[in-house]
Design a protein around this motif. Structure first.
Motif, PDB file in Angstrom:
ATOM      1  N   SER A  16       0.819  -1.220   0.000  1.00  0.00           N
ATOM      2  CA  SER A  16       0.000   0.000   0.000  1.00  0.00           C
ATOM      3  C   SER A  16       0.850   1.267   0.000  1.00  0.00           C
ATOM      4  O   SER A  16       0.314   2.364  -0.161  1.00  0.00           O
ATOM      5  N   LEU A  19       8.223   1.100  -0.478  1.00  0.00           N
ATOM      6  CA  LEU A  19       8.999   0.171  -1.298  1.00  0.00           C
ATOM      7  C   LEU A  19       8.138  -0.968  -1.831  1.00  0.00           C
ATOM      8  O   LEU A  19       8.308  -1.394  -2.977  1.00  0.00           O
ATOM      9  N   ARG A  39      -2.834  -3.390   5.273  1.00  0.00           N
ATOM     10  CA  ARG A  39      -4.064  -3.148   6.041  1.00  0.00           C
ATOM     11  C   ARG A  39      -4.980  -2.157   5.337  1.00  0.00           C
ATOM     12  O   ARG A  39      -6.194  -2.261   5.396  1.00  0.00           O
ATOM     13  N   ARG A  40      -4.400  -1.158   4.668  1.00  0.00           N
ATOM     14  CA  ARG A  40      -5.223  -0.079   4.096  1.00  0.00           C
ATOM     15  C   ARG A  40      -5.806  -0.471   2.743  1.00  0.00           C
ATOM     16  O   ARG A  40      -5.074  -0.840   1.821  1.00  0.00           O
ATOM     17  N   ASP A  59      -3.859  -7.647   8.628  1.00  0.00           N
ATOM     18  CA  ASP A  59      -2.781  -7.273   9.550  1.00  0.00           C
ATOM     19  C   ASP A  59      -1.860  -8.477   9.649  1.00  0.00           C
ATOM     20  O   ASP A  59      -2.203  -9.486  10.260  1.00  0.00           O
ATOM     21  N   ALA A  86       7.675  -7.173   1.924  1.00  0.00           N
ATOM     22  CA  ALA A  86       8.095  -5.772   2.040  1.00  0.00           C
ATOM     23  C   ALA A  86       7.510  -5.084   3.268  1.00  0.00           C
ATOM     24  O   ALA A  86       8.026  -4.058   3.693  1.00  0.00           O
ATOM     25  N   LYS A 151      15.091  -7.914  11.725  1.00  0.00           N
ATOM     26  CA  LYS A 151      15.574  -8.055  10.340  1.00  0.00           C
ATOM     27  C   LYS A 151      16.857  -8.873  10.298  1.00  0.00           C
ATOM     28  O   LYS A 151      17.125  -9.564   9.310  1.00  0.00           O
ATOM     29  N   LEU A 180      15.584   4.999   1.518  1.00  0.00           N
ATOM     30  CA  LEU A 180      14.862   5.270   0.276  1.00  0.00           C
ATOM     31  C   LEU A 180      13.556   5.956   0.635  1.00  0.00           C
ATOM     32  O   LEU A 180      12.907   5.596   1.629  1.00  0.00           O
ATOM     33  N   SER A 182      10.109   6.920   1.413  1.00  0.00           N
ATOM     34  CA  SER A 182       8.877   6.160   1.647  1.00  0.00           C
ATOM     35  C   SER A 182       8.130   6.904   2.742  1.00  0.00           C
ATOM     36  O   SER A 182       8.651   7.852   3.335  1.00  0.00           O
TER      37      SER A 182
HETATM   38  N1  LIG Z   1      12.551   2.989   3.198  1.00  0.00           N
HETATM   39  C1  LIG Z   1      13.724   2.708   3.718  1.00  0.00           C
HETATM   40  O1  LIG Z   1      14.686   3.470   3.547  1.00  0.00           O
HETATM   41  C2  LIG Z   1      13.917   1.471   4.540  1.00  0.00           C
HETATM   42  C3  LIG Z   1      15.095   1.332   5.285  1.00  0.00           C
HETATM   43  C4  LIG Z   1      15.308   0.149   5.995  1.00  0.00           C
HETATM   44  C5  LIG Z   1      14.365  -0.885   5.939  1.00  0.00           C
HETATM   45  N2  LIG Z   1      13.232  -0.715   5.214  1.00  0.00           N
HETATM   46  C6  LIG Z   1      12.267  -1.822   5.178  1.00  0.00           C
HETATM   47  O2  LIG Z   1      11.646  -1.885   3.906  1.00  0.00           O
HETATM   48  C7  LIG Z   1      10.283  -2.272   4.063  1.00  0.00           C
HETATM   49  C8  LIG Z   1       9.384  -1.217   3.420  1.00  0.00           C
HETATM   50  O3  LIG Z   1       9.584   0.003   4.137  1.00  0.00           O
HETATM   51  P1  LIG Z   1       8.987   1.384   3.658  1.00  0.00           P
HETATM   52  O4  LIG Z   1       9.996   2.394   4.030  1.00  0.00           O
HETATM   53  O5  LIG Z   1       8.479   1.283   2.269  1.00  0.00           O
HETATM   54  O6  LIG Z   1       7.782   1.518   4.701  1.00  0.00           O
HETATM   55  P2  LIG Z   1       6.375   2.293   4.623  1.00  0.00           P
HETATM   56  O7  LIG Z   1       6.402   3.340   3.598  1.00  0.00           O
HETATM   57  O8  LIG Z   1       6.079   2.672   6.022  1.00  0.00           O
HETATM   58  O9  LIG Z   1       5.402   1.117   4.188  1.00  0.00           O
HETATM   59  C9  LIG Z   1       5.243   0.022   5.033  1.00  0.00           C
HETATM   60  C10 LIG Z   1       4.277  -0.951   4.421  1.00  0.00           C
HETATM   61  O10 LIG Z   1       4.093  -2.046   5.332  1.00  0.00           O
HETATM   62  C11 LIG Z   1       2.704  -2.218   5.569  1.00  0.00           C
HETATM   63  N3  LIG Z   1       2.475  -2.683   6.932  1.00  0.00           N
HETATM   64  C12 LIG Z   1       3.001  -2.146   8.077  1.00  0.00           C
HETATM   65  N4  LIG Z   1       2.515  -2.807   9.143  1.00  0.00           N
HETATM   66  C13 LIG Z   1       1.668  -3.772   8.665  1.00  0.00           C
HETATM   67  C14 LIG Z   1       0.864  -4.753   9.273  1.00  0.00           C
HETATM   68  N5  LIG Z   1       0.806  -4.906  10.617  1.00  0.00           N
HETATM   69  N6  LIG Z   1       0.120  -5.571   8.488  1.00  0.00           N
HETATM   70  C15 LIG Z   1       0.154  -5.436   7.148  1.00  0.00           C
HETATM   71  N7  LIG Z   1       0.914  -4.522   6.511  1.00  0.00           N
HETATM   72  C16 LIG Z   1       1.654  -3.694   7.262  1.00  0.00           C
HETATM   73  C17 LIG Z   1       2.092  -0.841   5.343  1.00  0.00           C
HETATM   74  O11 LIG Z   1       0.744  -0.976   4.932  1.00  0.00           O
HETATM   75  P3  LIG Z   1      -0.536  -0.581   5.818  1.00  0.00           P
HETATM   76  O12 LIG Z   1      -0.146   0.572   6.692  1.00  0.00           O
HETATM   77  O13 LIG Z   1      -1.558  -0.259   4.775  1.00  0.00           O
HETATM   78  O14 LIG Z   1      -0.840  -1.825   6.562  1.00  0.00           O
HETATM   79  C18 LIG Z   1       2.922  -0.343   4.157  1.00  0.00           C
HETATM   80  O15 LIG Z   1       2.411  -0.862   2.949  1.00  0.00           O
HETATM   81  C19 LIG Z   1      10.032  -2.439   5.556  1.00  0.00           C
HETATM   82  O16 LIG Z   1      10.164  -3.802   5.887  1.00  0.00           O
HETATM   83  C20 LIG Z   1      11.137  -1.622   6.191  1.00  0.00           C
HETATM   84  O17 LIG Z   1      11.496  -2.095   7.470  1.00  0.00           O
HETATM   85  C21 LIG Z   1      12.985   0.439   4.527  1.00  0.00           C
END
Ligand SMILES: NC(=O)c1ccc[n+]([C@@H]2O[C@H](COP(=O)([O-])OP(=O)(O)OC[C@H]3O[C@@H](n4cnc5c(N)ncnc54)[C@H](OP(=O)(O)O)[C@@H]3O)[C@@H](O)[C@H]2O)c1
Length: 246
Positions: A16, A19, A39-40, A59, A86, A151, A180, A182
């Motif tokens: 949703s 990444l 979830r959304r 969830d 993801a 992780k 990145l 997000s």
């Molecule tokens: N962006 C970065 O620089 C970065 C750095 C290190 C690690 N990461 C990892 O990369 C992945 C993606 O991160 P992001 O930065 O893209 O995060 P984000 O923008 O916050 O997106 C997180 C996603 O996970 C979903 N999510 C969170 N909790 C959930 C739950 N309980 N059940 C179902 N879905 C859930 C959210 O959807 P809903 O809210 O709709 O449920 C959303 O689609 C994560 O695992 C994060 O730890 C990212």
């Protein structure tokens, strides 16, 4: 390069936003049929309107909901060839942090992706082809972070699982993102522009945060036929941050 992805079936969690959303878009552009999970509902339905995917609202920290979601995704597509884990969230915490917070964050960042993969792997193995790709995180963490520890566990699970399923044509890999753009990076981790500029100057040789599409390209490669000899490893996508960390 022909990626051999057209007609494959993928489940992407965290689709949703951020990444996961970028990876789902990139896979759809390669002709992959998708189930998108989060979830959304609204952003998932937007994806469905663009690409005709199956939207699974769930969830993933709730094991029963996760199992039902996995089965619904497999039923909607007739099977899952590619799993992209993801979904996740960072969890800064101090020493002596609440056990309930640790348990909640491990449920989201470790148990859910492991459980989902273990539910889908038997069918991938029996078909003789499959891909599991999990987003982990920076391995050179400074402070305590529940997600960082979870992780790290996911990285080791991926390595171990890769050797279990290698002879069945299934690969299991991780992608370690640095910073990145997000939702969580913009709104929670680096909301302040001046702090962001300092962080970039101190830590990121390429001088900027990455675009989600730059990581999605790596995920598409790992999902593809072209990555058939890559398993049990982590590809870091961080603008050089791992080497620059102080
Ligand atoms: N962006 C970065 O620089 C970065 C750095 C290190 C690690 N990461 C990892 O990369 C992945 C993606 O991160 P992001 O930065 O893209 O995060 P984000 O923008 O916050 O997106 C997180 C996603 O996970 C979903 N999510 C969170 N909790 C959930 C739950 N309980 N059940 C179902 N879905 C859930 C959210 O959807 P809903 O809210 O709709 O449920 C959303 O689609 C994560 O695992 C994060 O730890 C990212």
């Amino acid at each position: 390069m022909e990626l051999g992805l057209s007609g494959k079936r993928a489940l992407v969690t965290g689709a949703s936003a951020g990444l996961g959303a970028a990876i789902a878009e990139a896979l759809a552009q390669e002709g992959v049929r998708l189930a998108v999970m989060a979830r959304r509902e609204v952003p998932l339905q937007g994806f469905v309107a663009r690409h005709g995917a199956a939207a699974i609202m769930c969830d993933i920290a709730d094991p029963d909901a996760l199992d039902r979601g996995a089965d619904a995704a497999a039923a909607a597509l007739g099977g899952i060839d590619i799993l992209v884990n993801a979904a996740g969230a960072a969890g800064p915490i101090g020493l002596g942090g609440d056990d309930a917070v640790w348990a909640r964050d491990f449920a989201l960042n470790f148990t859910a992706p492991r459980r989902l993969a273990e539910r889908l792997l038997p069918a991938m193995r029996s078909r003789g082809w499959g891909r599991v790709i999990s987003l982990t995180g920076n391995n050179e963490t400074h402070g305590l972070n529940t997600a960082g520890a979870a992780k790290a566990a996911l990285t080791f699970w991926s390595k171990g699982a890769a050797s279990e399923v290698a002879s069945d044509g299934v690969t299991v890999n991780a992608i370690a993102p640095g910073r990145l753009w997000s939702e969580q990076i913009r709104n929670r981790i680096h909301p302040d522009e001046a702090e962001r500029a300092r962080f970039i100057a101190d830590n990121i040789p390429l001088g900027r945060f990455g675009d989600p599409e730059e990581l999605a390209a790596v995920a598409v490669f790992l999902a593809s036929e072209r990555a058939s000899y890559v398993t049990g490893t982590t590809i870091t996508v961080d603008g050089g941050m791992a080497r620059a960390v102080r």
